[in-house]
Write a protein that holds these residues in place. Structure first.
Motif, short mmCIF file in Angstrom:
data_model
loop_
_atom_site.label_atom_id
_atom_site.label_comp_id
_atom_site.label_asym_id
_atom_site.label_seq_id
_atom_site.Cartn_x
_atom_site.Cartn_y
_atom_site.Cartn_z
N LYS A 216 41.28 52.52 81.90
CA LYS A 216 42.38 51.61 82.21
C LYS A 216 43.60 51.91 81.35
O LYS A 216 44.73 51.82 81.82
N GLU A 217 43.36 52.21 80.07
CA GLU A 217 44.47 52.52 79.17
C GLU A 217 45.25 53.73 79.66
O GLU A 217 46.47 53.77 79.60
N ASP A 218 44.53 54.75 80.18
CA ASP A 218 45.19 55.94 80.71
C ASP A 218 46.06 55.58 81.91
O ASP A 218 47.20 56.03 82.04
N VAL A 219 45.51 54.78 82.82
CA VAL A 219 46.24 54.40 84.03
C VAL A 219 47.50 53.64 83.67
O VAL A 219 48.58 53.86 84.23
N ALA A 220 47.40 52.73 82.68
CA ALA A 220 48.57 51.95 82.25
C ALA A 220 49.64 52.85 81.66
O ALA A 220 50.84 52.67 81.91
N ARG A 221 49.22 53.82 80.87
CA ARG A 221 50.19 54.74 80.26
C ARG A 221 50.82 55.65 81.32
O ARG A 221 52.01 55.93 81.28
N LEU A 222 50.03 56.14 82.24
CA LEU A 222 50.57 56.99 83.30
C LEU A 222 51.63 56.25 84.10
O LEU A 222 52.64 56.83 84.52
N ALA A 223 51.42 54.95 84.31
CA ALA A 223 52.38 54.15 85.07
C ALA A 223 53.71 54.02 84.34
O ALA A 223 54.75 53.76 84.97
N GLN A 224 53.70 54.16 83.02
CA GLN A 224 54.93 54.04 82.24
C GLN A 224 55.77 55.31 82.24
O GLN A 224 56.96 55.27 81.95
N LEU A 225 55.15 56.45 82.54
CA LEU A 225 55.89 57.71 82.53
C LEU A 225 56.88 57.77 83.69
O LEU A 225 56.57 57.35 84.80
N LYS A 226 58.05 58.31 83.43
CA LYS A 226 59.09 58.41 84.45
C LYS A 226 59.37 59.87 84.77
O LYS A 226 59.50 60.69 83.86
N PRO A 227 59.45 60.22 86.05
CA PRO A 227 59.83 61.59 86.42
C PRO A 227 61.16 61.98 85.77
O PRO A 227 62.07 61.17 85.66
#
Length: 392
Positions: A216-227
């Protein structure tokens, strides 16, 4: 485009005439010696230092989220290239060194601790790119050993060479952009790793990841990354010719901070700031090559072999000893027997429902420990995973 990218691009244009004028290369063979320096930075730009005793405490606790900063260190290295074959040796003091090699198909690794009695630790992976390598070695592969790979593969799909592509989805969010030497041995000249939508959307399901790897922590962090975010910038300069190949005398990789919500280590406003800096300096160049390919086996080894896998039953690797100083192929009866035996055990556990009681987090813990112990991962690689997985 950031000032770092701009400055590097100007440098790349300035050396384009030298780098891109290279003729076609037939046989590639050279040997390089040098030093790579590693520094970690605080968000305010100051160099961080650590006491080795702190690392011992963290390793004992097995908690990568509290790893203290890397102290500045200079690591001597030897790199040998012969076409698709390569060999890397990095030296950590007089009593510990890592050796990596590739035979054009598989990648081999050995960690030598001469002061520790018993068998040394080794690993084998399918493919020619870093998967279970210490960060310094991954950077050296990218800077000096990647020419044949980039001459024939889509560079956009390369995992971050400082990451752990089998367990870290953040290693798969970037696309490599920039300039390369215009030769059959295409080394990066000035490039940057940029988050792109295509890679970001596929990172959590990347085929190199071993399930269940994404928490879950990975998914939350991935969602914060911006192209468009720059994850790292690499530049090489002072190019010299060895035979028909251009190689850099100096190179540098800067890995940037990412801005995570709730992270106390936030960089100041403006540029994301440098998290880790690897600076390489070549001190000796030779056209004659010594050893190249898989590292020589000097004694007894305990090998972790990732070449035979069965995702359906959760079989990621097999382990076996080497006592005759010869690397084993996947067709060897010893390797195949170990694989089939372990596969049968896991199938039996799955049928009885025992495997179902292992949580993803628990599996991640086992994978982290196994990777560190069996795949020769030093503190640098562990630090990278710990930093990307600190709590949101």
């Amino acid at each position: 485009m950031s000032w770092r990218r701009c400055g590097g691009w100007i440098a790349a244009v300035a050396l384009a005439g030298l780098v891109e004028s290279g003729a076609a290369v037939g046989t590639v063979a050279f040997q390089l010696q040098g030093v790579v320096r590693v520094e970690e930075y605080a968000p305010d730009g100051t160099v961080l230092r650590r006491d080795p005793k702190e690392i011992a405490k963290v390793v004992k606790a097995l908690d990568p989220t509290v790893i203290p900063p890397l102290y500045p260190k200079a690591v001597p290295f030897l790199v040998c290239i012969s076409n698709d074959w390569w060999y890397i040796r990095v030296q950590y003091g007089s009593n510990q060194w890592y050796e990596y090699g590739c035979d054009g198909r598989d990648t081999f690794a050995i960690t030598y601790f001469p002061h520790v009695r018993g068998a040394d630790i080794a690993g084998v992976s399918a493919g020619v790119t870093p998967q279970h390598m210490e960060m310094e070695a991954g950077v050296l592969w990218f800077a000096l050993c990647s020419g044949k790979y980039f001459a024939r593969e889509d560079r956009r799909d390369l995992a971050a060479p400082w990451g752990l592509p089998t367990m870290d989805p953040f290693a798969h969010v970037y696309e490599l952009k920039g300039s390369f030497t215009n030769e059959e041995y295409r080394l990066p000249a000035f490039v940057w790793f940029e988050v792109v939508e295509r890679r970001l959307q596929q990172a959590a399901q990347h085929p190199q990841l071993w399930p269940p790897k994404v928490l879950k922590e990975d998914v939350a962090r991935l969602a914060q990354l911006k192209p468009g975010t720059t994850g790292a910038v690499y530049r090489a300069w002072d190019w010299r010719r060895v035979g028909e190949v251009q190689v850099p005398s100096r190179f540098e990789l800067e890995i940037m901070y990412h801005r995570w919500r709730g992270d106390e280590r936030q960089p100041p406003l403006g540029d994301n700031g440098v998290f880790l800096r690897y600076t390489g300096h070549i001190t000796n160049v030779a056209a004659a090559v010594g050893h190249v390919g898989p590292p020589p086996v000097l004694g007894k080894l305990v090998v972790t072999d990732w070449r035979l896998q069965d995702r359906e039953v959760g079989l990621e690797y097999v382990s076996y000893p080497i006592t005759n100083r010869v690397w084993l192929t996947t067709n060897d009866p010893t390797v195949w027997t170990r694989f089939e035996r372990r596969r049968f055990e896991l199938m039996s556990l799955r049928e009885t429902g025992i495997r179902g009681r292992t949580t993803p987090a628990g599996m991640r813990g086992v994978a982290v420990i196994a990777a560190i112990i069996a795949a020769n991962l030093g503190i640098g690689a562990w630090l990278w995973v710990g930093r990307t997985r600190s709590r949101v």
